[in-house]
Design a protein around this motif. Structure first.
Motif, PDB file in Angstrom:
ATOM      1  N   LEU A  48      21.344  44.243 -85.890  1.00 51.36           N
ATOM      2  CA  LEU A  48      21.938  43.440 -86.955  1.00 51.36           C
ATOM      3  C   LEU A  48      21.369  42.031 -86.994  1.00 51.36           C
ATOM      4  O   LEU A  48      21.135  41.479 -88.076  1.00 51.36           O
ATOM      5  CB  LEU A  48      23.461  43.392 -86.780  1.00 51.36           C
ATOM      6  CG  LEU A  48      24.189  44.725 -86.969  1.00 51.36           C
ATOM      7  CD1 LEU A  48      25.658  44.605 -86.559  1.00 51.36           C
ATOM      8  CD2 LEU A  48      24.085  45.196 -88.410  1.00 51.36           C
ATOM      9  N   GLY A  49      21.140  41.447 -85.817  1.00 49.26           N
ATOM     10  CA  GLY A  49      20.576  40.104 -85.775  1.00 49.26           C
ATOM     11  C   GLY A  49      19.190  40.047 -86.389  1.00 49.26           C
ATOM     12  O   GLY A  49      18.837  39.090 -87.096  1.00 49.26           O
ATOM     13  N   TYR A  50      18.406  41.078 -86.151  1.00 53.20           N
ATOM     14  CA  TYR A  50      17.052  41.113 -86.723  1.00 53.20           C
ATOM     15  C   TYR A  50      17.089  41.348 -88.231  1.00 53.20           C
ATOM     16  O   TYR A  50      16.390  40.684 -89.002  1.00 53.20           O
ATOM     17  CB  TYR A  50      16.227  42.203 -86.046  1.00 53.20           C
ATOM     18  CG  TYR A  50      14.825  42.318 -86.613  1.00 53.20           C
ATOM     19  CD1 TYR A  50      13.845  41.386 -86.278  1.00 53.20           C
ATOM     20  CD2 TYR A  50      14.502  43.345 -87.499  1.00 53.20           C
ATOM     21  CE1 TYR A  50      12.567  41.481 -86.812  1.00 53.20           C
ATOM     22  CE2 TYR A  50      13.234  43.447 -88.034  1.00 53.20           C
ATOM     23  CZ  TYR A  50      12.265  42.510 -87.683  1.00 53.20           C
ATOM     24  OH  TYR A  50      11.005  42.598 -88.231  1.00 53.20           O
ATOM     25  N   LEU A  51      17.934  42.302 -88.672  1.00 48.36           N
ATOM     26  CA  LEU A  51      17.976  42.646 -90.097  1.00 48.36           C
ATOM     27  C   LEU A  51      18.559  41.522 -90.950  1.00 48.36           C
ATOM     28  O   LEU A  51      18.111  41.292 -92.075  1.00 48.36           O
ATOM     29  CB  LEU A  51      18.796  43.924 -90.299  1.00 48.36           C
ATOM     30  CG  LEU A  51      18.200  45.214 -89.740  1.00 48.36           C
ATOM     31  CD1 LEU A  51      19.162  46.384 -89.949  1.00 48.36           C
ATOM     32  CD2 LEU A  51      16.849  45.521 -90.384  1.00 48.36           C
ATOM     33  N   ILE A  52      19.555  40.801 -90.443  1.00 45.18           N
ATOM     34  CA  ILE A  52      20.245  39.792 -91.251  1.00 45.18           C
ATOM     35  C   ILE A  52      19.623  38.404 -91.101  1.00 45.18           C
ATOM     36  O   ILE A  52      19.403  37.700 -92.097  1.00 45.18           O
ATOM     37  CB  ILE A  52      21.741  39.749 -90.879  1.00 45.18           C
ATOM     38  CG1 ILE A  52      22.385  41.118 -91.134  1.00 45.18           C
ATOM     39  CG2 ILE A  52      22.470  38.671 -91.696  1.00 45.18           C
ATOM     40  CD1 ILE A  52      23.816  41.223 -90.650  1.00 45.18           C
ATOM     41  N   TRP A  53      19.312  37.999 -89.857  1.00 49.29           N
ATOM     42  CA  TRP A  53      18.828  36.639 -89.628  1.00 49.29           C
ATOM     43  C   TRP A  53      17.401  36.589 -89.080  1.00 49.29           C
ATOM     44  O   TRP A  53      16.917  35.517 -88.734  1.00 49.29           O
ATOM     45  CB  TRP A  53      19.754  35.908 -88.646  1.00 49.29           C
ATOM     46  CG  TRP A  53      21.133  35.735 -89.169  1.00 49.29           C
ATOM     47  CD1 TRP A  53      21.573  34.776 -90.039  1.00 49.29           C
ATOM     48  CD2 TRP A  53      22.290  36.526 -88.841  1.00 49.29           C
ATOM     49  NE1 TRP A  53      22.910  34.932 -90.290  1.00 49.29           N
ATOM     50  CE2 TRP A  53      23.391  35.998 -89.563  1.00 49.29           C
ATOM     51  CE3 TRP A  53      22.513  37.626 -88.022  1.00 49.29           C
ATOM     52  CZ2 TRP A  53      24.670  36.537 -89.485  1.00 49.29           C
ATOM     53  CZ3 TRP A  53      23.776  38.172 -87.953  1.00 49.29           C
ATOM     54  CH2 TRP A  53      24.841  37.631 -88.666  1.00 49.29           C
TER      55      TRP A  53
END
Length: 312
Positions: free
Chosen positions: A266-271
């Protein structure tokens, strides 16, 4: 009249069900965390607390139709709720400062060892050498991530470590309460306590977004995100309450590592967050430790089945 609580179980069969419920809860809470981390620059810490409490408590009340919500062990229900809310405030403050989702989960991976240690005097649980070994290996992975001079060697990590201690204690109390109170009661009062705690921190400027006083009712799409955040938290904590009633702390503790996987994705995909190589290697170590503990529970379940079959 309140529905009787399910009580605590120690069988291997129940433990596997408890592990599955808790694992689903950790997956849901990871998505909820990503949602509020995205909204924090607008709603601030107080807004996160108020939306979590309002939407979460309302969804549980509607789901249960108000049944089984009145606490039996009032002191522990309310004490745990206040403790968990205090942890949430620290967590949201760190996220609002710009600390990454996966990095925060990496720091939180210190929780399993604390949970295993606390379960011995507080719950009287017996922890075998295999589980001690898996927790120790996981803790070494955490230390590898938090090495001095490394990517995570920041003041935010120290704040999170304080929050993790409170989180570990809250997890222990969840299993304690399973002997007296229903999952709906445990999760409902936790959600509801977020409302007065959110109002309490609302005047604190240090917890406001960078642009000033929080916007508690933002644009419609962000409102939908906040509603999801509250409802998802309610669902996750219902699953935690039931899961912690079915499995012991030593078995559940390594599941605290599972949000690392979700946080990385999620951290890679969103931010577009890419953790340091030390974080990635340490995460691999702690995940392997968690998977080993799950394997040990499956072995214990198979042994219990074999013993029942032999005595039949």
């Amino acid at each position: 009249m309140d529905k009787d609580p399910p009580g605590r179980s120690t069988s291997g069969e129940a433990a596997v069900r408890g592990l599955m419920l808790a694992a689903l809860g950790y997956a849901i809470i990871s998505f909820a965390d990503a949602a509020i981390k995205f909204a924090l620059p607008v709603v601030g810490v107080a807004g996160a607390m108020l939306w979590r409490g309002g939407a979460g408590a309302l969804s549980i009340a509607l789901l249960t139709r108000g049944r089984g919500l009145w606490p039996r062990n009032k002191r522990l229900v309310f004490g745990r709720s206040i403790m968990h809310c205090s942890v949430s405030i620290l967590w949201y403050f760190v996220w609002m400062s710009g600390f990454g989702l996966a990095d925060s989960y990496a720091v939180a991976a210190a929780a399993p060892l604390l949970m295993t240690l606390l379960a011995i005097p507080m719950l009287g649980e017996r922890v075998g050498w295999r589980r001690w070994t898996s927790c120790a290996v996981g803790f070494m992975g955490v230390m590898f991530m938090l090495q001095p001079g490394g990517e995570l060697w920041r003041w935010e990590a120290a704040v999170l470590l304080v929050a993790v201690c409170g989180m570990a204690l809250s997890r222990i109390w969840t299993r304690t309460l399973a002997a007296t109170d229903t999952p709906a009661c445990i999760s409902f009062w936790l959600m509801l306590t977020h409302i007065p705690m959110g109002l309490m921190v609302l005047p604190i400027a240090a917890l406001w977004p960078p642009e000033g006083f929080p916007d508690l009712f933002p644009l419609s799409w962000l409102l939908a995100l906040l509603l999801f955040f509250g409802v998802a938290n309610a669902a996750a904590h219902l699953l935690f309450a039931r899961g912690f009633a079915l499995a012991n702390i030593a078995s559940l503790a390594p599941l605290e590592y599972s949000p690392l996987l979700w946080g990385l994705v999620l951290g890679y995909l969103i931010w577009a967050e890419v953790p340091a190589w030390t974080t990635l290697i340490g995460a691999g170590i702690v995940i392997c430790a968690g998977l080993y503990n799950l394997h040990r529970e499956r072995v214990r379940r198979a042994q219990e089945r074999a013993e029942r079959g032999a005595s039949a």
